[in-house]
Design a protein around this motif. Structure first.
Motif, PDB file in Angstrom:
ATOM      1  N   HIS A 153     -56.677  23.522 -11.066  1.00  0.00           N
ATOM      2  CA  HIS A 153     -55.854  23.187  -9.903  1.00  0.00           C
ATOM      3  C   HIS A 153     -56.655  23.206  -8.598  1.00  0.00           C
ATOM      4  CE1 HIS A 153     -55.356  27.518 -10.798  1.00  0.00           C
ATOM      5  NE2 HIS A 153     -55.191  27.716  -9.507  1.00  0.00           N
ATOM      6  N   PRO A 194     -53.528  30.315  -5.717  1.00  0.00           N
ATOM      7  CA  PRO A 194     -53.001  31.234  -6.734  1.00  0.00           C
ATOM      8  C   PRO A 194     -53.722  31.006  -8.061  1.00  0.00           C
ATOM      9  CG  PRO A 194     -51.573  29.339  -6.595  1.00  0.00           C
ATOM     10  CD  PRO A 194     -52.723  29.073  -5.638  1.00  0.00           C
ATOM     11  N   THR A 213     -53.552  32.367 -12.513  1.00  0.00           N
ATOM     12  CA  THR A 213     -52.839  33.108 -13.546  1.00  0.00           C
ATOM     13  C   THR A 213     -53.734  33.306 -14.758  1.00  0.00           C
ATOM     14  OG1 THR A 213     -50.737  32.131 -12.851  1.00  0.00           O
ATOM     15  CG2 THR A 213     -50.790  33.178 -15.020  1.00  0.00           C
ATOM     16  N   VAL A 215     -52.191  35.777  -5.797  1.00  0.00           N
ATOM     17  CA  VAL A 215     -52.452  34.859  -4.698  1.00  0.00           C
ATOM     18  C   VAL A 215     -52.848  35.683  -3.474  1.00  0.00           C
ATOM     19  CG1 VAL A 215     -50.056  34.818  -3.853  1.00  0.00           C
ATOM     20  CG2 VAL A 215     -51.565  32.874  -3.376  1.00  0.00           C
ATOM     21  N   GLU A 251     -45.213  31.260 -13.082  1.00  0.00           N
ATOM     22  CA  GLU A 251     -44.144  30.515 -12.407  1.00  0.00           C
ATOM     23  C   GLU A 251     -43.667  31.262 -11.169  1.00  0.00           C
ATOM     24  OE1 GLU A 251     -43.434  27.600 -13.470  1.00  0.00           O
ATOM     25  OE2 GLU A 251     -44.383  27.658 -15.438  1.00  0.00           O
ATOM     26  N   ASN A 291     -45.468  31.143  -7.533  1.00  0.00           N
ATOM     27  CA  ASN A 291     -45.341  29.975  -6.654  1.00  0.00           C
ATOM     28  C   ASN A 291     -44.481  30.262  -5.428  1.00  0.00           C
ATOM     29  OD1 ASN A 291     -46.922  28.258  -8.300  1.00  0.00           O
ATOM     30  ND2 ASN A 291     -45.186  27.904  -9.650  1.00  0.00           N
ATOM     31  N   GLU A 292     -43.465  31.108  -5.591  1.00  0.00           N
ATOM     32  CA  GLU A 292     -42.603  31.422  -4.454  1.00  0.00           C
ATOM     33  C   GLU A 292     -43.390  32.136  -3.359  1.00  0.00           C
ATOM     34  OE1 GLU A 292     -38.428  33.851  -3.487  1.00  0.00           O
ATOM     35  OE2 GLU A 292     -39.078  33.504  -5.562  1.00  0.00           O
ATOM     36  N   THR A 321     -46.713  32.037  -3.054  1.00  0.00           N
ATOM     37  CA  THR A 321     -47.741  31.111  -2.565  1.00  0.00           C
ATOM     38  C   THR A 321     -47.159  30.210  -1.477  1.00  0.00           C
ATOM     39  OG1 THR A 321     -48.799  31.110  -4.741  1.00  0.00           O
ATOM     40  CG2 THR A 321     -49.403  29.341  -3.229  1.00  0.00           C
ATOM     41  N   LEU A 322     -45.950  29.703  -1.706  1.00  0.00           N
ATOM     42  CA  LEU A 322     -45.278  28.881  -0.709  1.00  0.00           C
ATOM     43  C   LEU A 322     -45.032  29.677   0.568  1.00  0.00           C
ATOM     44  CD1 LEU A 322     -43.774  26.333   0.225  1.00  0.00           C
ATOM     45  CD2 LEU A 322     -41.736  27.215  -0.933  1.00  0.00           C
TER      46      LEU A 322
END
Length: 342
Positions: free
Chosen positions: A181, A209, A211, A221, A281, A284-285, A287-288
């Motif tokens: 990524h 981030p 994993t 992250v 998963e 991501n919250e 990271t945002l």
């Protein structure tokens, strides 16, 4: 021009390694016979993932590392959870070991090593080397193009421009975050900076981030506490056990957690680590939130479906808000409610 030659599995100079033969993460998937005894050298993400995979397939796995713990660069608590899982699943851990040599014997491949001051030997059918990545730069003749490089890859600036201003580099050959990524993210930076006008995109602006896909997964992250300390930033840390929320109880995940670091005196999120079945998963919250500058107290207002493991993120935010209830604030509330009851 763009240099995007990627990387390959690194090989370390262990006496006898070339003679006995070894696998890497690129060749291990070509195997058609499962080794009954497997040695994995390196307990980073790749070594940890494949150790657990082969152990669950039925191999007797011995995991080696010179460091005294698995996932040496990861959060201490996360690494300890994974170590306990590995031990419970029967993976032999030779952590803090120094491999002194290898040889072919009648029973298989013998690995000689020192551990806790003792000379030891383990015999296996296959050896998997997982000690990092090496950049593919040796055959590029970079000197002819005036392009500087080092053992970890091509030298680039924050715009991913090499020392030759007409040449850019992206992916594993240029940055320390060697993930699929991040290769995609750096390629997008090069496209913007090399081909289009406007403000330059910078690598330093990336919020990356990652994993480790073990069971449980370990996702991270931003900063670790050691990073903040090196930069002179004071932090506060809030942790919520996955096992204390209802979805965690239902899933039987007792040891996972969500850990969030904020800048002391504010709700600015600097970093986070999650250990959970689907941590990749959940990260991501956060990271945002870091990317968009959303503070931890705002995450407390986000409604999460019930029951989900991501509810642990909301509970971490709730813990931050409770911390803001200082004795002074508590006293003000008490007087206010006392007045409103009159």
């Amino acid at each position: 021009a763009l240099i995007s030659t990627g990387s390959r599995p690194a090989v370390i100079p262990i006496p006898g390694l070339q003679d006995v033969g070894f696998l890497t993460n690129e060749t291990v998937f070509e195997q058609t016979v499962m080794p009954s005894r497997l040695a994995v050298i390196g307990s980073g993400p790749i070594g940890s993932e494949l150790s657990q995979s082969f152990s669950r397939f039925g191999s007797q796995v011995t995991l080696f590392d010179v460091q005294p713990r698995v996932l040496g660069r990861e959060d201490d608590d996360a690494a300890e959870v994974l170590r306990n899982v590995f031990e419970s699943e029967g993976i032999n851990l030779a952590l803090g070991a120094q491999i002194t040599g290898m040889e072919l014997v009648e029973e298989g491949k013998a690995i000689h090593f020192e551990l806790d001051g003792e000379e030891r030997v383990v015999v296996v059918d296959e050896i998997l080397l997982a000690v990092g990545r090496a950049p593919n730069i040796e055959t590029l003749d970079l000197e002819a193009g005036g392009i500087e490089y080092h053992r970890r890859g091509v030298t680039v600036n924050d715009r991913l421009q090499t020392t030759n201003e007409n040449v850019f580099a992206a992916g594993d050959v240029a940055i320390k975050y060697q993930f699929t990524h991040t290769a995609d993210a750096t390629a997008r930076i090069v496209l913007q900076n090399a081909l289009f006008p406007g403000p330059n995109k910078k690598v330093s602006d990336l919020v990356v981030p990652w994993t480790t896909y073990t069971d449980p997964e370990i996702a991270h992250v931003g900063m670790y506490p050691k990073d903040a300390e090196e930069q002179g930033i004071k932090i506060e840390t809030f942790t919520q056990s996955i096992g204390e929320i209802d979805r965690g109880k239902a899933d039987g995940e007792h040891d996972g957690f969500v850990k969030v670091h904020v800048k002391k005196g504010s709700d600015q999120i600097l970093g986070a680590t999650i250990v959970a079945g689907h941590a990749g998963e959940m990260i991501n919250e956060l990271t945002l939130a870091i990317t968009a500058g959303i503070g931890l107290k705002t995450l407390a207002t986000v409604i999460h479906p019930y029951p989900t493991q991501a509810e642990a993120i909301k509970k971490v935010a709730d813990a931050y808000n409770r911390m803001r209830l200082t004795p002074t604030v508590h006293g003000l509330f008490k007087r206010w409610f006392s007045w409103t009851r009159r």
